[in-house]
Scaffold this motif. Sequence first.
Motif, PDB file in Angstrom:
ATOM      1  N   LEU A  21       0.837  -1.199   0.000  1.00 45.44           N
ATOM      2  CA  LEU A  21       0.000   0.000   0.000  1.00 45.44           C
ATOM      3  C   LEU A  21       0.871   1.247   0.000  1.00 45.44           C
ATOM      4  CD1 LEU A  21      -2.531  -1.074   2.778  1.00 45.44           C
ATOM      5  CD2 LEU A  21      -2.691  -1.477   0.314  1.00 45.44           C
ATOM      6  N   ILE A  22       0.420   2.276  -0.687  1.00 45.32           N
ATOM      7  CA  ILE A  22       1.139   3.544  -0.772  1.00 45.32           C
ATOM      8  C   ILE A  22       0.349   4.593   0.013  1.00 45.32           C
ATOM      9  CG2 ILE A  22       2.256   5.191  -2.304  1.00 45.32           C
ATOM     10  CD1 ILE A  22       3.090   2.218  -2.685  1.00 45.32           C
ATOM     11  N   ILE A  23       1.007   5.247   0.956  1.00 50.22           N
ATOM     12  CA  ILE A  23       0.349   6.263   1.770  1.00 50.22           C
ATOM     13  C   ILE A  23       0.527   7.635   1.130  1.00 50.22           C
ATOM     14  CG2 ILE A  23       0.181   7.359   4.044  1.00 50.22           C
ATOM     15  CD1 ILE A  23      -0.571   4.443   4.094  1.00 50.22           C
ATOM     16  N   SER A  24      -0.579   8.337   0.925  1.00 49.80           N
ATOM     17  CA  SER A  24      -0.547   9.729   0.469  1.00 49.80           C
ATOM     18  C   SER A  24      -0.974  10.594   1.639  1.00 49.80           C
ATOM     19  CB  SER A  24      -1.490   9.934  -0.719  1.00 49.80           C
ATOM     20  OG  SER A  24      -1.510  11.293  -1.115  1.00 49.80           O
ATOM     21  N   HIS A  25      -0.096  11.486   2.073  1.00 53.38           N
ATOM     22  CA  HIS A  25      -0.378  12.275   3.278  1.00 53.38           C
ATOM     23  C   HIS A  25       0.281  13.639   3.186  1.00 53.38           C
ATOM     24  CE1 HIS A  25       3.676  11.846   5.232  1.00 53.38           C
ATOM     25  NE2 HIS A  25       3.752  10.927   4.288  1.00 53.38           N
ATOM     26  N   ARG A  26      -0.182  14.543   3.997  1.00 57.66           N
ATOM     27  CA  ARG A  26       0.354  15.901   4.061  1.00 57.66           C
ATOM     28  C   ARG A  26       1.425  15.962   5.145  1.00 57.66           C
ATOM     29  NH1 ARG A  26       2.435  20.100   4.318  1.00 57.66           N
ATOM     30  NH2 ARG A  26       1.595  22.152   4.770  1.00 57.66           N
ATOM     31  N   TRP A  27       2.634  16.371   4.774  1.00 60.48           N
ATOM     32  CA  TRP A  27       3.694  16.549   5.760  1.00 60.48           C
ATOM     33  C   TRP A  27       3.378  17.746   6.661  1.00 60.48           C
ATOM     34  CZ3 TRP A  27       9.400  15.261   4.532  1.00 60.48           C
ATOM     35  CH2 TRP A  27       9.478  14.048   3.845  1.00 60.48           C
ATOM     36  N   ILE A  28       3.936  17.724   7.866  1.00 60.79           N
ATOM     37  CA  ILE A  28       3.768  18.861   8.786  1.00 60.79           C
ATOM     38  C   ILE A  28       4.602  20.038   8.300  1.00 60.79           C
ATOM     39  CG2 ILE A  28       3.902  19.640  11.179  1.00 60.79           C
ATOM     40  CD1 ILE A  28       1.928  17.346  10.637  1.00 60.79           C
ATOM     41  N   ASN A  29       5.841  19.758   7.942  1.00 60.31           N
ATOM     42  CA  ASN A  29       6.741  20.741   7.353  1.00 60.31           C
ATOM     43  C   ASN A  29       7.801  19.975   6.564  1.00 60.31           C
ATOM     44  OD1 ASN A  29       8.935  20.014   9.240  1.00 60.31           O
ATOM     45  ND2 ASN A  29       7.663  21.071  10.773  1.00 60.31           N
ATOM     46  N   ARG A  30       8.811  20.668   6.082  1.00 60.61           N
ATOM     47  CA  ARG A  30       9.818  20.019   5.229  1.00 60.61           C
ATOM     48  C   ARG A  30      10.593  18.918   5.935  1.00 60.61           C
ATOM     49  NH1 ARG A  30      14.227  23.220   3.005  1.00 60.61           N
ATOM     50  NH2 ARG A  30      14.642  21.303   1.874  1.00 60.61           N
ATOM     51  N   HIS A  31      10.662  18.961   7.264  1.00 58.64           N
ATOM     52  CA  HIS A  31      11.506  18.018   7.991  1.00 58.64           C
ATOM     53  C   HIS A  31      10.737  17.157   8.979  1.00 58.64           C
ATOM     54  CE1 HIS A  31      14.262  21.381   6.781  1.00 58.64           C
ATOM     55  NE2 HIS A  31      14.945  20.348   6.343  1.00 58.64           N
ATOM     56  N   SER A  32       9.432  17.167   8.897  1.00 56.42           N
ATOM     57  CA  SER A  32       8.640  16.371   9.833  1.00 56.42           C
ATOM     58  C   SER A  32       7.327  15.948   9.188  1.00 56.42           C
ATOM     59  CB  SER A  32       8.346  17.172  11.108  1.00 56.42           C
ATOM     60  OG  SER A  32       7.503  16.455  11.978  1.00 56.42           O
ATOM     61  N   CYS A  33       6.923  14.711   9.472  1.00 58.20           N
ATOM     62  CA  CYS A  33       5.656  14.216   8.936  1.00 58.20           C
ATOM     63  C   CYS A  33       4.652  13.928  10.047  1.00 58.20           C
ATOM     64  CB  CYS A  33       5.895  12.948   8.125  1.00 58.20           C
ATOM     65  SG  CYS A  33       6.421  11.554   9.132  1.00 58.20           S
ATOM     66  N   ASP A  34       5.046  14.138  11.288  1.00 59.97           N
ATOM     67  CA  ASP A  34       4.146  13.830  12.402  1.00 59.97           C
ATOM     68  C   ASP A  34       4.390  14.796  13.556  1.00 59.97           C
ATOM     69  OD1 ASP A  34       2.130  12.554  13.755  1.00 59.97           O
ATOM     70  OD2 ASP A  34       3.104  10.602  13.829  1.00 59.97           O
ATOM     71  N   VAL A  35       3.410  14.864  14.438  1.00 59.38           N
ATOM     72  CA  VAL A  35       3.522  15.722  15.611  1.00 59.38           C
ATOM     73  C   VAL A  35       2.754  15.069  16.754  1.00 59.38           C
ATOM     74  CG1 VAL A  35       1.488  17.079  14.923  1.00 59.38           C
ATOM     75  CG2 VAL A  35       3.164  18.057  16.509  1.00 59.38           C
ATOM     76  N   CYS A  36       3.317  15.111  17.942  1.00 59.44           N
ATOM     77  CA  CYS A  36       2.673  14.561  19.139  1.00 59.44           C
ATOM     78  C   CYS A  36       1.982  15.683  19.905  1.00 59.44           C
ATOM     79  CB  CYS A  36       3.694  13.875  20.041  1.00 59.44           C
ATOM     80  SG  CYS A  36       4.525  12.458  19.285  1.00 59.44           S
ATOM     81  N   SER A  37       0.906  15.344  20.568  1.00 64.62           N
ATOM     82  CA  SER A  37       0.159  16.305  21.368  1.00 64.62           C
ATOM     83  C   SER A  37      -0.523  15.553  22.494  1.00 64.62           C
ATOM     84  CB  SER A  37      -0.873  17.049  20.521  1.00 64.62           C
ATOM     85  OG  SER A  37      -1.861  16.135  20.057  1.00 64.62           O
ATOM     86  N   GLU A  38      -1.209  16.284  23.345  1.00 63.27           N
ATOM     87  CA  GLU A  38      -1.932  15.637  24.437  1.00 63.27           C
ATOM     88  C   GLU A  38      -3.013  14.712  23.876  1.00 63.27           C
ATOM     89  OE1 GLU A  38      -4.625  16.881  28.358  1.00 63.27           O
ATOM     90  OE2 GLU A  38      -3.378  18.381  27.336  1.00 63.27           O
ATOM     91  N   ALA A  39      -3.632  15.137  22.784  1.00 70.87           N
ATOM     92  CA  ALA A  39      -4.678  14.315  22.170  1.00 70.87           C
ATOM     93  C   ALA A  39      -4.097  13.140  21.383  1.00 70.87           C
ATOM     94  CB  ALA A  39      -5.545  15.174  21.261  1.00 70.87           C
ATOM     95  N   TYR A  40      -2.869  13.314  20.877  1.00 75.99           N
ATOM     96  CA  TYR A  40      -2.223  12.273  20.083  1.00 75.99           C
ATOM     97  C   TYR A  40      -0.808  12.026  20.619  1.00 75.99           C
ATOM     98  CZ  TYR A  40      -5.977  13.447  16.821  1.00 75.99           C
ATOM     99  OH  TYR A  40      -7.195  13.696  16.251  1.00 75.99           O
ATOM    100  N   PRO A  41      -0.684  11.414  21.796  1.00 74.74           N
ATOM    101  CA  PRO A  41       0.651  11.223  22.380  1.00 74.74           C
ATOM    102  C   PRO A  41       1.559  10.333  21.537  1.00 74.74           C
ATOM    103  CG  PRO A  41      -1.024   9.966  23.578  1.00 74.74           C
ATOM    104  CD  PRO A  41      -1.748  10.876  22.648  1.00 74.74           C
ATOM    105  N   GLU A  42       0.962   9.402  20.781  1.00 72.02           N
ATOM    106  CA  GLU A  42       1.763   8.521  19.939  1.00 72.02           C
ATOM    107  C   GLU A  42       2.098   9.146  18.596  1.00 72.02           C
ATOM    108  OE1 GLU A  42      -1.400   8.724  20.148  1.00 72.02           O
ATOM    109  OE2 GLU A  42      -2.495   7.176  19.060  1.00 72.02           O
ATOM    110  N   GLY A  43       1.467  10.278  18.285  1.00 79.19           N
ATOM    111  CA  GLY A  43       1.680  10.953  17.010  1.00 79.19           C
ATOM    112  C   GLY A  43       0.392  11.045  16.221  1.00 79.19           C
ATOM    113  N   PHE A  44       0.100  12.232  15.706  1.00 80.39           N
ATOM    114  CA  PHE A  44      -1.131  12.454  14.942  1.00 80.39           C
ATOM    115  C   PHE A  44      -1.173  11.579  13.695  1.00 80.39           C
ATOM    116  CE2 PHE A  44      -3.369  14.572  11.477  1.00 80.39           C
ATOM    117  CZ  PHE A  44      -4.588  14.872  12.055  1.00 80.39           C
TER     118      PHE A  44
END
Length: 236
Positions: A21-44
């Motif tokens: 399977l090929i994942i098509s997704h929006r990067w967060i910025n040029r150097h990151s594809c994920d971000v952690c938060s209180e709602a998504y501790p494992e990564g959005f």
Amino acid sequence: RRCQELPPEAFGDPHKAWYLLIISHRWINRHSCDVCSEAYPEGFRLRTVLQKLDAYFSPLALNRGGLLTERFRALCTALVGDADVLVFFDFLCLPQEALDENGEVVPRSTADEHTFRCCLQHMGTLYSLFPVVVCDETPPGTHPYWESGWCFAELSIAAASDQLHQCSHEAVACAAHTVWSSGIADDTDAVAVEHLRVAVAKKRFFFEEDQQVVMRIIRNFMLKRALVDAIRTKDS
């Protein structure tokens, strides 16, 4: 973690997998594809990708489909083990740059840069040959998937190649966002190119020169699809 930082066991063997399977997704910025938060501790992105995969490759898939053939297909995918599904996720599968603790860019090594460039010229082929999983969710503060120029290219290639139906039913329902399904490919060549130019001009790019690159990539796949359709209909 970047591709270069992953252990060998993180990568599977496509010769042994039932599904690639090929994942098509929006990067967060040029150097990151994920971000952690209180709602998504494992990564959005990690959570949203797993949710999409679970919808097709877990017992949850048994709830999909209405026709008998769709139910049978859902049963088959629900019974597939996780080791039989390989995922191409660009950030983890291609050598990437990084940022050090001071925010300075850490470039790829010479060998990694060579690998990256060799793979980059064939990326469009992945979205045309294998089922594409569209992860269009974005965290707050990030512009939508549908506004990204490179996401637009991936989606258009997948739509032109009929690679959205298996694992991206929602994206098929939003087909008006793509060049192919919006009817541009049915126009005359000059009109199609102009419509494509207008569509791409509305998208966001970190490097503006990428607009022309995306134009060429999508146009090439539109021509390939037109050729395939002509062969199927025996159109001279």
